[in-house]
Design a protein around this motif. Structure first.
Motif, PDB file in Angstrom:
ATOM      1  N   GLY A   1      57.016  35.920 -64.789  1.00 18.77           N
ATOM      2  CA  GLY A   1      56.409  35.046 -65.791  1.00 18.77           C
ATOM      3  C   GLY A   1      56.422  33.589 -65.338  1.00 18.77           C
ATOM      4  N   GLY A   2      56.992  32.714 -66.167  1.00 15.06           N
ATOM      5  CA  GLY A   2      57.007  31.287 -65.890  1.00 15.06           C
ATOM      6  C   GLY A   2      56.223  30.493 -66.913  1.00 15.06           C
ATOM      7  N   GLN A   3      55.381  31.202 -67.705  1.00 17.33           N
ATOM      8  CA  GLN A   3      54.590  30.528 -68.743  1.00 17.33           C
ATOM      9  C   GLN A   3      55.499  29.960 -69.839  1.00 17.33           C
ATOM     10  OE1 GLN A   3      54.127  33.601 -67.647  1.00 17.33           O
ATOM     11  NE2 GLN A   3      52.082  33.697 -66.752  1.00 17.33           N
ATOM     12  N   SER A   4      55.162  28.793 -70.316  1.00 14.02           N
ATOM     13  CA  SER A   4      55.847  28.239 -71.478  1.00 14.02           C
ATOM     14  C   SER A   4      55.337  28.956 -72.726  1.00 14.02           C
ATOM     15  CB  SER A   4      55.573  26.742 -71.597  1.00 14.02           C
ATOM     16  OG  SER A   4      56.241  26.196 -72.720  1.00 14.02           O
ATOM     17  N   ILE A   5      56.245  29.426 -73.576  1.00 13.73           N
ATOM     18  CA  ILE A   5      55.842  30.183 -74.760  1.00 13.73           C
ATOM     19  C   ILE A   5      56.424  29.566 -76.030  1.00 13.73           C
ATOM     20  CG2 ILE A   5      55.495  32.384 -73.591  1.00 13.73           C
ATOM     21  CD1 ILE A   5      58.317  33.207 -74.516  1.00 13.73           C
ATOM     22  N   GLY A   6      55.620  29.635 -77.081  1.00  9.22           N
ATOM     23  CA  GLY A   6      56.106  29.288 -78.403  1.00  9.22           C
ATOM     24  C   GLY A   6      56.556  30.554 -79.113  1.00  9.22           C
ATOM     25  N   VAL A   7      57.732  30.507 -79.713  1.00 12.03           N
ATOM     26  CA  VAL A   7      58.325  31.686 -80.335  1.00 12.03           C
ATOM     27  C   VAL A   7      58.509  31.446 -81.826  1.00 12.03           C
ATOM     28  CG1 VAL A   7      60.306  33.240 -80.346  1.00 12.03           C
ATOM     29  CG2 VAL A   7      59.552  32.196 -78.202  1.00 12.03           C
ATOM     30  N   THR A   8      57.988  32.353 -82.650  1.00 10.67           N
ATOM     31  CA  THR A   8      58.254  32.312 -84.091  1.00 10.67           C
ATOM     32  C   THR A   8      58.717  33.700 -84.519  1.00 10.67           C
ATOM     33  OG1 THR A   8      55.976  32.915 -84.699  1.00 10.67           O
ATOM     34  CG2 THR A   8      56.484  30.564 -84.494  1.00 10.67           C
ATOM     35  N   LEU A   9      59.726  33.723 -85.357  1.00 11.22           N
ATOM     36  CA  LEU A   9      60.183  35.018 -85.850  1.00 11.22           C
ATOM     37  C   LEU A   9      60.704  34.905 -87.272  1.00 11.22           C
ATOM     38  CD1 LEU A   9      63.546  34.924 -85.643  1.00 11.22           C
ATOM     39  CD2 LEU A   9      63.058  35.304 -83.250  1.00 11.22           C
ATOM     40  N   GLN A  10      60.570  36.013 -87.974  1.00 12.18           N
ATOM     41  CA  GLN A  10      61.035  36.105 -89.354  1.00 12.18           C
ATOM     42  C   GLN A  10      62.235  37.032 -89.386  1.00 12.18           C
ATOM     43  OE1 GLN A  10      58.573  38.026 -92.538  1.00 12.18           O
ATOM     44  NE2 GLN A  10      58.633  35.987 -93.456  1.00 12.18           N
ATOM     45  N   THR A  11      63.237  36.640 -90.152  1.00 11.10           N
ATOM     46  CA  THR A  11      64.474  37.410 -90.202  1.00 11.10           C
ATOM     47  C   THR A  11      64.340  38.640 -91.094  1.00 11.10           C
ATOM     48  OG1 THR A  11      65.335  36.169 -92.100  1.00 11.10           O
ATOM     49  CG2 THR A  11      65.814  35.301 -89.896  1.00 11.10           C
ATOM     50  N   LYS A  12      65.204  39.618 -90.851  1.00  8.79           N
ATOM     51  CA  LYS A  12      65.344  40.749 -91.772  1.00  8.79           C
ATOM     52  C   LYS A  12      66.210  40.282 -92.923  1.00  8.79           C
ATOM     53  CE  LYS A  12      64.910  44.610 -88.522  1.00  8.79           C
ATOM     54  NZ  LYS A  12      65.613  45.765 -87.894  1.00  8.79           N
ATOM     55  N   GLY A  13      65.608  40.137 -94.104  1.00  9.33           N
ATOM     56  CA  GLY A  13      66.326  39.510 -95.203  1.00  9.33           C
ATOM     57  C   GLY A  13      66.259  37.997 -95.048  1.00  9.33           C
TER      58      GLY A  13
ATOM     59  N   ILE B   1      80.134  34.894-101.031  1.00  7.83           N
ATOM     60  CA  ILE B   1      79.051  34.856-100.048  1.00  7.83           C
ATOM     61  C   ILE B   1      79.275  33.681 -99.105  1.00  7.83           C
ATOM     62  CG2 ILE B   1      76.577  34.519 -99.730  1.00  7.83           C
ATOM     63  CD1 ILE B   1      76.093  36.086-102.243  1.00  7.83           C
ATOM     64  N   GLU B   2      79.148  33.951 -97.786  1.00  2.06           N
ATOM     65  CA  GLU B   2      79.457  32.946 -96.770  1.00  2.06           C
ATOM     66  C   GLU B   2      78.235  32.599 -95.928  1.00  2.06           C
ATOM     67  OE1 GLU B   2      82.645  34.396 -94.396  1.00  2.06           O
ATOM     68  OE2 GLU B   2      83.976  34.814 -96.104  1.00  2.06           O
ATOM     69  N   VAL B   3      78.340  31.452 -95.248  1.00  2.00           N
ATOM     70  CA  VAL B   3      77.303  31.053 -94.303  1.00  2.00           C
ATOM     71  C   VAL B   3      77.204  32.106 -93.204  1.00  2.00           C
ATOM     72  CG1 VAL B   3      76.667  29.352 -92.556  1.00  2.00           C
ATOM     73  CG2 VAL B   3      77.565  28.593 -94.770  1.00  2.00           C
ATOM     74  N   GLY B   4      75.977  32.524 -92.896  1.00  2.00           N
ATOM     75  CA  GLY B   4      75.751  33.571 -91.907  1.00  2.00           C
ATOM     76  C   GLY B   4      75.445  34.918 -92.533  1.00  2.00           C
TER      77      GLY B   4
ATOM     78  N   ASN C   1      72.922  36.610-115.269  1.00  2.00           N
ATOM     79  CA  ASN C   1      73.611  36.962-114.016  1.00  2.00           C
ATOM     80  C   ASN C   1      72.628  37.675-113.090  1.00  2.00           C
ATOM     81  OD1 ASN C   1      73.772  39.971-114.474  1.00  2.00           O
ATOM     82  ND2 ASN C   1      75.026  39.293-116.212  1.00  2.00           N
ATOM     83  N   VAL C   2      73.042  37.817-111.825  1.00  2.00           N
ATOM     84  CA  VAL C   2      72.156  38.408-110.839  1.00  2.00           C
ATOM     85  C   VAL C   2      72.975  39.283-109.891  1.00  2.00           C
ATOM     86  CG1 VAL C   2      72.336  36.369-109.339  1.00  2.00           C
ATOM     87  CG2 VAL C   2      70.406  37.933-109.070  1.00  2.00           C
ATOM     88  N   ASP C   3      72.429  40.446-109.557  1.00  2.00           N
ATOM     89  CA  ASP C   3      73.073  41.340-108.591  1.00  2.00           C
ATOM     90  C   ASP C   3      72.503  41.048-107.205  1.00  2.00           C
ATOM     91  OD1 ASP C   3      74.693  42.847-110.420  1.00  2.00           O
ATOM     92  OD2 ASP C   3      72.841  43.832-111.098  1.00  2.00           O
ATOM     93  N   VAL C   4      73.388  40.721-106.267  1.00  2.00           N
ATOM     94  CA  VAL C   4      72.975  40.349-104.912  1.00  2.00           C
ATOM     95  C   VAL C   4      73.520  41.369-103.914  1.00  2.00           C
ATOM     96  CG1 VAL C   4      73.055  38.593-103.112  1.00  2.00           C
ATOM     97  CG2 VAL C   4      72.928  37.907-105.521  1.00  2.00           C
ATOM     98  N   LEU C   5      72.587  42.008-103.173  1.00  2.00           N
ATOM     99  CA  LEU C   5      72.966  42.904-102.084  1.00  2.00           C
ATOM    100  C   LEU C   5      72.800  42.119-100.787  1.00  2.00           C
ATOM    101  CD1 LEU C   5      73.660  45.959-101.464  1.00  2.00           C
ATOM    102  CD2 LEU C   5      71.239  46.204-100.875  1.00  2.00           C
ATOM    103  N   TYR C   6      73.877  42.075 -99.982  1.00  2.00           N
ATOM    104  CA  TYR C   6      73.820  41.257 -98.775  1.00  2.00           C
ATOM    105  C   TYR C   6      74.627  41.883 -97.648  1.00  2.00           C
ATOM    106  CZ  TYR C   6      78.506  39.585-100.072  1.00  2.00           C
ATOM    107  OH  TYR C   6      79.845  39.510-100.384  1.00  2.00           O
ATOM    108  N   LYS C   7      74.357  41.400 -96.438  1.00  2.00           N
ATOM    109  CA  LYS C   7      75.065  41.879 -95.249  1.00  2.00           C
ATOM    110  C   LYS C   7      76.048  40.816 -94.794  1.00  2.00           C
ATOM    111  CE  LYS C   7      74.277  43.657 -90.546  1.00  2.00           C
ATOM    112  NZ  LYS C   7      73.252  43.958 -89.515  1.00  2.00           N
TER     113      LYS C   7
ATOM    114  N   ILE D   1      77.585  46.100 -95.631  1.00  2.00           N
ATOM    115  CA  ILE D   1      76.642  45.863 -96.721  1.00  2.00           C
ATOM    116  C   ILE D   1      77.450  45.794 -98.008  1.00  2.00           C
ATOM    117  CG2 ILE D   1      74.617  46.701 -97.972  1.00  2.00           C
ATOM    118  CD1 ILE D   1      74.022  45.885 -95.122  1.00  2.00           C
ATOM    119  N   LEU D   2      77.378  44.638 -98.666  1.00  2.00           N
ATOM    120  CA  LEU D   2      78.176  44.403 -99.877  1.00  2.00           C
ATOM    121  C   LEU D   2      77.258  44.039-101.040  1.00  2.00           C
ATOM    122  CD1 LEU D   2      80.963  42.171 -98.250  1.00  2.00           C
ATOM    123  CD2 LEU D   2      81.050  44.647 -98.652  1.00  2.00           C
ATOM    124  N   GLU D   3      77.824  44.136-102.253  1.00  2.00           N
ATOM    125  CA  GLU D   3      77.076  43.757-103.456  1.00  2.00           C
ATOM    126  C   GLU D   3      77.974  42.931-104.363  1.00  2.00           C
ATOM    127  OE1 GLU D   3      73.953  45.702-106.693  1.00  2.00           O
ATOM    128  OE2 GLU D   3      75.254  47.006-105.495  1.00  2.00           O
TER     129      GLU D   3
END
Length: 433
Positions: free
Chosen positions: A118-130, A155-158, A188-194, A199-201
């Motif tokens: 390769g060697g080409q300069s690339i722009g990268v965009t991505l969307q997270t799962k959740g 709930i913690e950062v990350g 109130n709200v139920d939050v499912l998170y990783k 996997i916690l709730e």
């Protein structure tokens, strides 16, 4: 008579001293001999090519050390980056005088393989799962008190938010709307998170924010990432590519981003921030709207990103694919890298491989040093955005640049192309499953 015994004992002591001294010199000679160092550093497992010479030692050691290669009868067939790759595993043993074992390891012999650097300069965009939690934000209630509802719930950062009230969330707006609606309707709200690998709730009570007029639970979140990097290789048959040479992490949490979807397109470099001691430099680029190629991002791994490429990808230095150099073929000495420092033009620059680290399985397998005067003048060495620049040695693609040394911008790390290919194989196996 007694004196004779003492002299005899003195002679034995002297002989032993001489033997110890000679043995010590021999050991020092061994430690300095490059062929013996190669033997000592022989990795527990490495790849080589079909018809490649069997592992051996040279010079005088070829008379003393015998190399035995025994097939383990393991025939491996993997759907690889280019096509189905066949390989066979062998046990290799080094024996002194063909009797005393010195070292052993496993060799996996693979068919030759070719890729386009390769060697080409690339722009990268991505969307997270959740949606990733990247910070905690206080919510000011009607009494003027600052509270942290989500943080107090654990709930913690990350952490990755997956569902809110049993509804999947994919964007920061999804999270904001779901939390506000739940706060209005039921308090109130139920939050499912990783959290890490769990996997916690949690049930959280949103607070009505006076400043915004909405119910909030006190989190900063992010659902996508973007940046500039370098394409490492392209397979001309399958159109699979590898890029970056290292994992994409979140800028705030430094944790790996789990990819939901993403793309790579051409990028144009408009400026360079030169690297210096303590401050890594950076390529400044913009995405090209009329890019001649576009790729998907299927996987974000320790050794880079991988996916399928559409369109025209051209490296002016290589009209066709070149052989892959496996780990066992990488050596200390000169090599070349291919990268962009202005616009979209790929250029060739000289580097030196200062050290090869066979036992590492991450993206830091080589220490590379920029020797090209022009690249040193323009960039100061290795800079951010150069990650993924292919490394070619003796006409073979052997790896890609991955990291810069913060306190020495002339030097950085490189990843074996073998490790990147293994990630590509994993991609193929999952798609075929």
């Amino acid at each position: 008579m007694v004196v004779g015994r003492i002299e005899w004992r003195d002679k034995r002591v002297k002989k032993r001293s001489v033997l110890v001294f000679v043995s010590l010199l021999f050991c020092i000679f061994l430690s300095m001999n490059p062929n013996f160092q190669q033997l000592v550093e022989f990795p527990e497992q490495y790849l080589t090519q079909v018809n490649h010479e069997d592992p051996q030692v040279n010079g005088i050691w070829s008379k003393l050390i015998k190399v035995e290669k025994v097939s383990t009868n393991q025939i491996v067939s993997v759907s690889g980056v280019s096509h189905t790759l066949g390989s066979e595993k062998f046990e290799v043993s080094y024996k002194l005088f063909g009797i005393f074992p010195l070292r052993s390891g496993e060799v996996e012999v693979m068919k030759p393989m070719k890729l386009i650097p390769g060697g080409q300069s690339i722009g990268v965009t991505l969307q997270t799962k959740g949606v990733m939690v990247v910070g905690q934000a206080p919510v000011v209630d009607k009494n003027g008190k600052k509270v942290f509802p989500a943080k107090e719930a654990g709930i913690e950062v990350g952490d990755i938010l997956i569902k809110i009230d049993n509804q999947e969330v994919r964007t920061d707006q999804d999270v904001s709307n779901a939390v506000h609606l739940a706060g209005e309707e039921k308090g109130n709200v139920d939050v499912l998170y990783k959290h890490q690998d769990q996997i916690l709730e949690k049930k959280i009570r949103p607070i009505f924010c006076v400043e915004t007029g909405r119910y909030r639970m006190g989190l900063f979140v992010r659902d996508e990432a973007a940046g500039v990097g370098t394409l490492s290789f392209l397979d001309p048959i399958s159109k699979q590519y590898g890029a970056l040479g290292h994992v994409i992490t979140d800028a705030d949490t430094n944790q790996k981003i789990e990819v939901s979807k993403g793309k790579v397109i051409a990028s144009s470099i408009y400026a360079i921030e030169k690297g210096k001691r303590g401050h890594p430099g950076e390529k400044l680029g913009s995405f090209v709207s009329d890019s001649t190629f576009m790729g998907t991002i299927e996987k974000n791994t320790m050794t880079g990103i991988f996916g399928l490429m559409n369109g025209q990808v051209v490296n002016p230095y290589f009209n066709e694919a070149i052989p892959v150099g496996w780990e066992s073929e990488v050596k200390i000495g000169p090599a070349k890298i291919y990268t962009v420092i202005q616009g979209e033009k790929i250029e060739e620059f000289n580097i030196n491989i200062d050290r090869v680290m066979h036992n590492r399985t991450d993206s830091k397998n080589m220490i590379v040093r920029v020797t090209d005067p022009r690249l040193l003048e323009v960039t100061g060495g290795i800079i951010q955005g150069m990650s993924g620049s292919p490394i070619v040695q003796d006409g073979k693609i052997i790896g890609a640049v991955t990291h810069v040394f913060v306190n020495d911008s002339q030097r950085g790390y490189g990843v074996f192309i073998q490790n990147m290919i293994n990630e590509g194989m994993e991609l193929d196996k999952k798609q075929a499953a």
